[in-house]
Design an enzyme around this catalytic site. Structure first.
Site, PDB file in Angstrom:
ATOM      1  N   TYR A   1       0.832  -1.187   0.000  1.00 16.99           N
ATOM      2  CA  TYR A   1       0.000   0.000   0.000  1.00 16.99           C
ATOM      3  C   TYR A   1       0.877   1.252   0.000  1.00 16.99           C
ATOM      4  O   TYR A   1       0.676   2.169  -0.787  1.00 16.99           O
ATOM      5  CB  TYR A   1      -0.932  -0.034   1.219  1.00 16.99           C
ATOM      6  CG  TYR A   1      -1.772   1.199   1.389  1.00 16.99           C
ATOM      7  CD1 TYR A   1      -2.933   1.365   0.642  1.00 16.99           C
ATOM      8  CD2 TYR A   1      -1.421   2.186   2.296  1.00 16.99           C
ATOM      9  CE1 TYR A   1      -3.724   2.495   0.792  1.00 16.99           C
ATOM     10  CE2 TYR A   1      -2.208   3.321   2.459  1.00 16.99           C
ATOM     11  CZ  TYR A   1      -3.352   3.472   1.702  1.00 16.99           C
ATOM     12  OH  TYR A   1      -4.138   4.582   1.858  1.00 16.99           O
ATOM     13  N   LYS A   5       1.370   4.159  -2.953  1.00 17.34           N
ATOM     14  CA  LYS A   5       1.163   5.592  -2.723  1.00 17.34           C
ATOM     15  C   LYS A   5       2.415   6.374  -3.109  1.00 17.34           C
ATOM     16  O   LYS A   5       2.332   7.428  -3.745  1.00 17.34           O
ATOM     17  CB  LYS A   5       0.807   5.869  -1.261  1.00 17.34           C
ATOM     18  CG  LYS A   5      -0.646   5.581  -0.929  1.00 17.34           C
ATOM     19  CD  LYS A   5      -0.987   6.189   0.398  1.00 17.34           C
ATOM     20  CE  LYS A   5      -2.258   6.923   0.509  1.00 17.34           C
ATOM     21  NZ  LYS A   5      -3.081   7.234  -0.589  1.00 17.34           N
ATOM     22  N   THR A  36     -17.273   3.744  -0.028  1.00 16.08           N
ATOM     23  CA  THR A  36     -17.613   2.932  -1.193  1.00 16.08           C
ATOM     24  C   THR A  36     -18.625   1.871  -0.756  1.00 16.08           C
ATOM     25  O   THR A  36     -18.878   1.684   0.447  1.00 16.08           O
ATOM     26  CB  THR A  36     -16.364   2.226  -1.751  1.00 16.08           C
ATOM     27  OG1 THR A  36     -15.849   1.350  -0.730  1.00 16.08           O
ATOM     28  CG2 THR A  36     -15.287   3.231  -2.160  1.00 16.08           C
TER      29      THR A  36
END
Length: 121
Positions: A1, A5, A36
């Site tokens: 992750y 980024k 979401t």
């Protein structure tokens, strides 16, 4: 992750250099937790993300920020930089669809990567 980024931040930085002569601003925006369909299935009592649901951003929030940035006559001053969505929202007075002001993720994600300033002559 984190590597993803960092990759987007670096790509934005490099693209800002390439597009600056064409007056195209490029920024990287770190969104907060976005509501979401998948996120909204989280059990707030069982997930580590549960407490964040109360301050999660609507999918429209990021778009409102990009619209404000697009309409900023000084947007080229921001090109090549990385921002938290909530901090850009503060800068432009943008609120979420429900009128809320989501908090910055700086406290739990740390600061965005800082790159050297771009100098194009």
């Amino acid at each position: 992750y984190g590597a993803a980024k960092a990759g987007v931040d670096k790509m934005s930085h490099d693209m800002a250099h390439d597009f600056k002569p064409y007056n195209v601003a490029v920024v990287s925006v770190w969104l907060g937790l976005v509501k979401t369909e998948k996120v909204m299935t989280i059990d707030a009592n069982k997930s580590k993300y549960g407490p964040m649901l109360a301050v999660a951003e609507s999918p429209e929030f990021g778009g409102r920020i990009i619209d404000a940035l697009y309409n900023d006559p000084k947007r080229m001053e921001l090109t090549g930089q990385t921002f938290f969505s909530a901090e850009l929202a503060d800068r432009y007075g943008v609120k979420d669809v429900d009128g809320a002001q989501p908090p910055s993720g700086r406290g739990y994600l740390g600061p965005p990567t800082e790159f050297s300033p771009i100098v194009i002559e």
